[in-house]
Design a protein around this motif. Structure first.
Motif, PDB file in Angstrom:
ATOM      1  N   ALA A 201       0.833  -1.202   0.000  1.00 37.11           N
ATOM      2  CA  ALA A 201       0.000   0.000   0.000  1.00 37.11           C
ATOM      3  C   ALA A 201       0.866   1.249   0.000  1.00 37.11           C
ATOM      4  CB  ALA A 201      -0.918   0.004   1.228  1.00 37.11           C
ATOM      5  N   ALA A 202       0.532   2.177  -0.864  1.00 34.66           N
ATOM      6  CA  ALA A 202       1.291   3.423  -0.977  1.00 34.66           C
ATOM      7  C   ALA A 202       0.760   4.459   0.010  1.00 34.66           C
ATOM      8  CB  ALA A 202       1.189   3.969  -2.399  1.00 34.66           C
ATOM      9  N   PRO A 203       1.618   5.375   0.482  1.00 35.95           N
ATOM     10  CA  PRO A 203       1.125   6.473   1.313  1.00 35.95           C
ATOM     11  C   PRO A 203       0.084   7.276   0.538  1.00 35.95           C
ATOM     12  CG  PRO A 203       3.534   6.393   1.317  1.00 35.95           C
ATOM     13  CD  PRO A 203       3.069   5.441   0.257  1.00 35.95           C
ATOM     14  N   ALA A 204      -1.030   7.570   1.185  1.00 30.65           N
ATOM     15  CA  ALA A 204      -2.124   8.256   0.500  1.00 30.65           C
ATOM     16  C   ALA A 204      -2.246   9.713   0.908  1.00 30.65           C
ATOM     17  CB  ALA A 204      -3.436   7.530   0.783  1.00 30.65           C
ATOM     18  N   GLY A 205      -1.342  10.191   1.789  1.00 30.82           N
ATOM     19  CA  GLY A 205      -1.474  11.553   2.287  1.00 30.82           C
ATOM     20  C   GLY A 205      -2.527  11.615   3.384  1.00 30.82           C
ATOM     21  N   LEU A 206      -2.650  12.769   4.001  1.00 22.83           N
ATOM     22  CA  LEU A 206      -3.546  12.933   5.142  1.00 22.83           C
ATOM     23  C   LEU A 206      -4.782  13.739   4.765  1.00 22.83           C
ATOM     24  CD1 LEU A 206      -0.925  13.774   7.931  1.00 22.83           C
ATOM     25  CD2 LEU A 206      -1.990  11.563   7.443  1.00 22.83           C
ATOM     26  N   PRO A 207      -5.928  13.396   5.350  1.00 19.08           N
ATOM     27  CA  PRO A 207      -7.124  14.216   5.142  1.00 19.08           C
ATOM     28  C   PRO A 207      -6.976  15.560   5.849  1.00 19.08           C
ATOM     29  CG  PRO A 207      -7.539  12.506   6.772  1.00 19.08           C
ATOM     30  CD  PRO A 207      -6.184  12.228   6.205  1.00 19.08           C
ATOM     31  N   VAL A 220       4.024   4.815   8.594  1.00 17.54           N
ATOM     32  CA  VAL A 220       4.440   3.411   8.448  1.00 17.54           C
ATOM     33  C   VAL A 220       4.585   3.050   6.973  1.00 17.54           C
ATOM     34  CG1 VAL A 220       3.624   1.035   8.737  1.00 17.54           C
ATOM     35  CG2 VAL A 220       3.558   2.621  10.663  1.00 17.54           C
ATOM     36  N   ARG A 221       3.639   3.492   6.156  1.00 18.78           N
ATOM     37  CA  ARG A 221       3.717   3.174   4.727  1.00 18.78           C
ATOM     38  C   ARG A 221       4.931   3.818   4.070  1.00 18.78           C
ATOM     39  NH1 ARG A 221      -2.723   3.620   2.996  1.00 18.78           N
ATOM     40  NH2 ARG A 221      -3.302   1.582   3.884  1.00 18.78           N
ATOM     41  N   LYS A 222       5.248   5.044   4.423  1.00 18.56           N
ATOM     42  CA  LYS A 222       6.410   5.712   3.833  1.00 18.56           C
ATOM     43  C   LYS A 222       7.697   4.962   4.149  1.00 18.56           C
ATOM     44  CE  LYS A 222       4.599  10.448   3.770  1.00 18.56           C
ATOM     45  NZ  LYS A 222       4.683  11.795   4.396  1.00 18.56           N
ATOM     46  N   HIS A 223       7.864   4.590   5.395  1.00 16.78           N
ATOM     47  CA  HIS A 223       9.122   3.943   5.794  1.00 16.78           C
ATOM     48  C   HIS A 223       9.244   2.537   5.211  1.00 16.78           C
ATOM     49  CE1 HIS A 223       9.486   7.431   8.175  1.00 16.78           C
ATOM     50  NE2 HIS A 223       8.785   7.034   9.207  1.00 16.78           N
ATOM     51  N   ILE A 224       8.144   1.796   5.195  1.00 10.70           N
ATOM     52  CA  ILE A 224       8.190   0.446   4.625  1.00 10.70           C
ATOM     53  C   ILE A 224       8.472   0.526   3.131  1.00 10.70           C
ATOM     54  CG2 ILE A 224       6.780  -1.569   4.080  1.00 10.70           C
ATOM     55  CD1 ILE A 224       5.505  -1.261   6.861  1.00 10.70           C
ATOM     56  N   ARG A 225       7.873   1.480   2.475  1.00 13.08           N
ATOM     57  CA  ARG A 225       8.137   1.653   1.044  1.00 13.08           C
ATOM     58  C   ARG A 225       9.626   1.934   0.809  1.00 13.08           C
ATOM     59  NH1 ARG A 225       4.264   2.160  -2.538  1.00 13.08           N
ATOM     60  NH2 ARG A 225       4.690   2.949  -4.636  1.00 13.08           N
ATOM     61  N   ARG A 226      10.218   2.737   1.659  1.00  9.30           N
ATOM     62  CA  ARG A 226      11.646   3.051   1.534  1.00  9.30           C
ATOM     63  C   ARG A 226      12.500   1.804   1.725  1.00  9.30           C
ATOM     64  NH1 ARG A 226      14.255   8.190   4.730  1.00  9.30           N
ATOM     65  NH2 ARG A 226      16.184   8.379   3.532  1.00  9.30           N
ATOM     66  N   ILE A 227      12.158   0.987   2.692  1.00  8.92           N
ATOM     67  CA  ILE A 227      12.912  -0.237   2.940  1.00  8.92           C
ATOM     68  C   ILE A 227      12.862  -1.160   1.729  1.00  8.92           C
ATOM     69  CG2 ILE A 227      13.029  -2.343   4.336  1.00  8.92           C
ATOM     70  CD1 ILE A 227      11.874  -0.650   6.669  1.00  8.92           C
ATOM     71  N   GLY A 356      -2.326  -2.276   6.770  1.00 12.07           N
ATOM     72  CA  GLY A 356      -3.145  -1.809   7.885  1.00 12.07           C
ATOM     73  C   GLY A 356      -2.466  -2.021   9.221  1.00 12.07           C
ATOM     74  N   PRO A 357      -1.798  -0.991   9.766  1.00  8.78           N
ATOM     75  CA  PRO A 357      -1.206  -1.117  11.097  1.00  8.78           C
ATOM     76  C   PRO A 357      -2.282  -1.462  12.132  1.00  8.78           C
ATOM     77  CG  PRO A 357      -0.503   0.916  10.025  1.00  8.78           C
ATOM     78  CD  PRO A 357      -1.589   0.335   9.181  1.00  8.78           C
ATOM     79  N   ARG A 358      -1.911  -2.199  13.147  1.00 17.64           N
ATOM     80  CA  ARG A 358      -2.869  -2.589  14.184  1.00 17.64           C
ATOM     81  C   ARG A 358      -2.936  -1.476  15.226  1.00 17.64           C
ATOM     82  NH1 ARG A 358      -1.403  -9.049  14.887  1.00 17.64           N
ATOM     83  NH2 ARG A 358      -1.464  -9.532  12.642  1.00 17.64           N
ATOM     84  N   LEU A 359      -4.032  -0.753  15.226  1.00 22.52           N
ATOM     85  CA  LEU A 359      -4.172   0.468  16.011  1.00 22.52           C
ATOM     86  C   LEU A 359      -5.048   0.248  17.241  1.00 22.52           C
ATOM     87  CD1 LEU A 359      -4.801   2.930  13.034  1.00 22.52           C
ATOM     88  CD2 LEU A 359      -2.618   2.394  14.133  1.00 22.52           C
ATOM     89  N   THR A 360      -4.852   1.105  18.241  1.00 21.48           N
ATOM     90  CA  THR A 360      -5.688   1.105  19.438  1.00 21.48           C
ATOM     91  C   THR A 360      -6.845   2.084  19.259  1.00 21.48           C
ATOM     92  OG1 THR A 360      -4.381   2.862  20.470  1.00 21.48           O
ATOM     93  CG2 THR A 360      -3.657   0.585  20.850  1.00 21.48           C
ATOM     94  N   LYS A 361      -7.776   2.077  20.215  1.00 22.03           N
ATOM     95  CA  LYS A 361      -8.903   3.004  20.153  1.00 22.03           C
ATOM     96  C   LYS A 361      -8.436   4.459  20.196  1.00 22.03           C
ATOM     97  CE  LYS A 361     -12.381  -0.078  22.161  1.00 22.03           C
ATOM     98  NZ  LYS A 361     -13.343  -0.286  23.284  1.00 22.03           N
ATOM     99  N   ARG A 362      -7.363   4.692  20.913  1.00 18.63           N
ATOM    100  CA  ARG A 362      -6.863   6.063  21.040  1.00 18.63           C
ATOM    101  C   ARG A 362      -6.466   6.641  19.684  1.00 18.63           C
ATOM    102  NH1 ARG A 362      -1.783   7.761  25.006  1.00 18.63           N
ATOM    103  NH2 ARG A 362      -1.866  10.018  24.640  1.00 18.63           N
ATOM    104  N   ALA A 363      -6.087   5.774  18.759  1.00 16.41           N
ATOM    105  CA  ALA A 363      -5.672   6.237  17.430  1.00 16.41           C
ATOM    106  C   ALA A 363      -6.824   6.877  16.668  1.00 16.41           C
ATOM    107  CB  ALA A 363      -5.097   5.083  16.621  1.00 16.41           C
ATOM    108  N   GLY A 364      -8.047   6.647  17.105  1.00 15.75           N
ATOM    109  CA  GLY A 364      -9.184   7.247  16.425  1.00 15.75           C
ATOM    110  C   GLY A 364      -9.446   8.692  16.819  1.00 15.75           C
ATOM    111  N   ARG A 365      -8.714   9.195  17.790  1.00 12.68           N
ATOM    112  CA  ARG A 365      -8.906  10.582  18.229  1.00 12.68           C
ATOM    113  C   ARG A 365      -8.199  11.543  17.278  1.00 12.68           C
ATOM    114  NH1 ARG A 365      -6.894  10.675  24.247  1.00 12.68           N
ATOM    115  NH2 ARG A 365      -7.352  12.905  23.932  1.00 12.68           N
ATOM    116  N   PRO A 366      -8.577  12.838  17.292  1.00 16.99           N
ATOM    117  CA  PRO A 366      -7.927  13.815  16.401  1.00 16.99           C
ATOM    118  C   PRO A 366      -6.424  13.867  16.629  1.00 16.99           C
ATOM    119  CG  PRO A 366      -9.929  14.742  17.337  1.00 16.99           C
ATOM    120  CD  PRO A 366      -9.694  13.431  18.049  1.00 16.99           C
ATOM    121  N   ALA A 367      -5.684  13.857  15.554  1.00 12.98           N
ATOM    122  CA  ALA A 367      -4.218  13.848  15.648  1.00 12.98           C
ATOM    123  C   ALA A 367      -3.700  15.071  16.397  1.00 12.98           C
ATOM    124  CB  ALA A 367      -3.619  13.792  14.245  1.00 12.98           C
TER     125      ALA A 367
END
Length: 508
Positions: A201-207, A220-227, A356-367
């Motif tokens: 999966a390619a980085p899609a940018g942020l909303p 995560v996508r940016k760094h994995i793509r680089r590797i 799809g990184p495995r995220l916690t509920k806290r990840a759903g809050r505003p950045a």
């Protein structure tokens, strides 16, 4: 080899026009004899290579019939590697080159393409090959049956410039060719399935209003793509601009591990910890060759540092030979790592993590509400030390090298954390990141000098009977210690710039 091509679609009745008007004065068009090329393409059952823009083929009649192509950074450019070998037996080197795409899945024939090619060399007045135009009538075979046909014009750049390719394009299109984008023959032969999204999966940018999880996923996508993008380049020992593929792949590993550490509260702990551990294993394998690269480059730079006091060139060359042997051994060890089942499993895990990184509920809050707080811990450790004592501001010129090295590590973690939240925090994080980068450059120079001084003396210890080498190693080490003294004198000013409240007031 880096291949640059432009492709055009053409009707069956298309006739290649006179290409001479595109050439510089004195240039000429050389028409080559027609050739029939039959290529068998190999891929995984789900077309992982084709969907990622890569290919592996055997083409009858070529001196080196096996060829791998994989994407470069720019559209229309691909890396191309050809090797000899018998049909039906893929050279091990080439099957390894596509590991980042195949992920160890067995490769099998997926398409047979026959091309009747009429090629035209475009040469200048001195005979240099500027470009080659290939007029290809392509048939997709299913056994002896022709399943599909199409016409394609390829223009491959040689020693010519972009302006030449533009002129050739204009001539071709005026005669009826159509710019069709960069679509490889294989993709056209395989049809819609080969146009599906790649597994990575390619980085899609942020909303406009990202969640914390959006930022984690994009990073995560940016760094994995680089590797993974640098995997085949590392195997081929290819440079990346002024850098090396080993360094770029290692940086990708370090950035990924750092961001997983920074975003720890936002990801499932067992998943994040396991991935970090495996990426560290890969980063350690890359570290040996990279350290040797740095030392060899530094040897040349330090030896030439004082033209008024030249060193024994023969002794410097002998030191470099020792370092070269270490580098070769480290690269051989890295090759074993990249050929291992453990690495293939890691590539699979990286592709899954990007999906799809495995995220916690806290990840759903505003950045904007969550991320600044995550930088506070590495920042406080850098400023105040691990136990509230011995932060970067308390570094003393007489402290041992190890203390400066520990501060460098803390500084790197803080800088990576600041850069990780930059997409959300914006200019304040950008400014602090730039200031920390300058601090990091200084501390990095300190560490490189300290390690180099040890390396020069260790080489001398390995060759006690070589007195000229011992004298040269000692002089090199002294020059490195002078650099360390300079760095320590410059550090307070750089540090004060980094902790300026105007750069840090956004931190909680």
């Amino acid at each position: 080899m880096l291949e640059e091509e432009r492709k055009y679609e053409a009707d069956p009745a298309y006739a290649v026009p006179d290409l001479a008007p595109a050439l510089p004065d004195g240039g000429r068009v050389v028409e080559l004899p027609p050739a029939t090329l039959t290529a068998t393409y190999l891929d995984t059952p789900d077309l992982r290579l084709a969907r990622a823009g890569a290919s592996l083929r055997h083409r009858k009649g070529d001196p080196s019939p096996w060829t791998v192509k994989f994407p470069a950074d720019l559209p229309g450019r691909r890396h191309e590697v050809s090797r000899p070998g018998r049909p039906g037996r893929v050279p091990a080197e080439l099957s390894a080159l596509v590991t980042a795409y195949s992920r160890g899945t067995e490769l099998a024939p997926v398409a047979v393409v026959r091309t009747v090619r009429r090629a035209y060399e475009l040469r200048d007045a001195e005979g240099r090959l500027l470009a080659e135009v290939a007029d290809d009538a392509v048939s997709v075979l299913d056994g002896r049956r022709v399943r599909a046909t199409f016409r394609e014009i390829e223009v491959e750049r040689g020693d010519g410039d972009t302006e030449l390719l533009d002129r050739v394009e204009a001539v071709l299109c005026r005669a009826g060719a159509r710019a069709g984008g960069f679509t490889p023959k294989l993709v056209r032969a395989l049809g819609p399935a080969a146009r599906d999204e790649p597994d990575l999966a390619a980085p899609a940018g942020l909303p406009d209003e990202p969640t914390a999880g959006d930022v984690v996923t994009d990073a995560v996508r940016k760094h994995i793509r680089r590797i993974l993008a640098h995997d085949p380049l590392v195997r081929l020992r290819l440079p990346v601009g002024d850098d090396t593929a080993v360094h770029q792949m290692r940086v990708g590993c370090r950035r990924l591990r750092s961001d997983l550490r920074t975003f720890r509260p936002l990801t499932k702990s067992s998943w994040s910890r396991a991935l970090r551990d495996e990426v560290k294993w890969l980063a350690d394998a890359l570290g040996g060759p990279r350290d040797a690269e740095v030392l060899r480059a530094r040897l040349r730079r330090t030896a030439a540092g004082d033209p008024l006091s030249p060193l024994d060139e023969a002794a410097v060359a002998r030191i470099d030979q020792v370092l070269a042997a270490r580098q070769d051994a480290a690269l051989a060890a890295l090759d074993e790592v990249l050929a291992s089942d453990r690495y293939a499993a890691l590539v699979e895990d990286l592709v899954a993590a990007a999906r799809g990184p495995r995220l916690t509920k806290r990840a759903g809050r505003p950045a904007a509400d969550v991320l600044p707080r995550l930088v506070a811990k590495p920042w406080r450790r850098l400023v105040f030390g691990a136990d509230g004592v011995g932060g970067a501001g308390e570094l003393d010129p007489t402290d041992p090298d190890e203390r400066w090295h520990d501060t460098r590590i803390d500084g790197k973690k803080a800088r990576y954390a600041v850069n990780a939240v930059r997409p959300v925090v914006g200019a304040p994080a950008r400014d602090l990141g730039k200031a920390l980068s300058k601090v990091q450059d200084l501390l990095g120079e300190h560490q490189d000098a300290a390690l180099a001084a040890e390396a020069w003396l260790s080489v001398a210890d390995e060759h006690p009977a070589d007195h000229p080498l011992a004298v040269t190693a000692g002089r090199l080490a002294e020059r490195e210690r002078q650099i360390i003294h300079r760095v320590r004198a410059e550090f307070p000013q750089r540090w004060s710039e980094a902790v300026d409240p105007r750069r840090t007031e956004w931190l909680p």
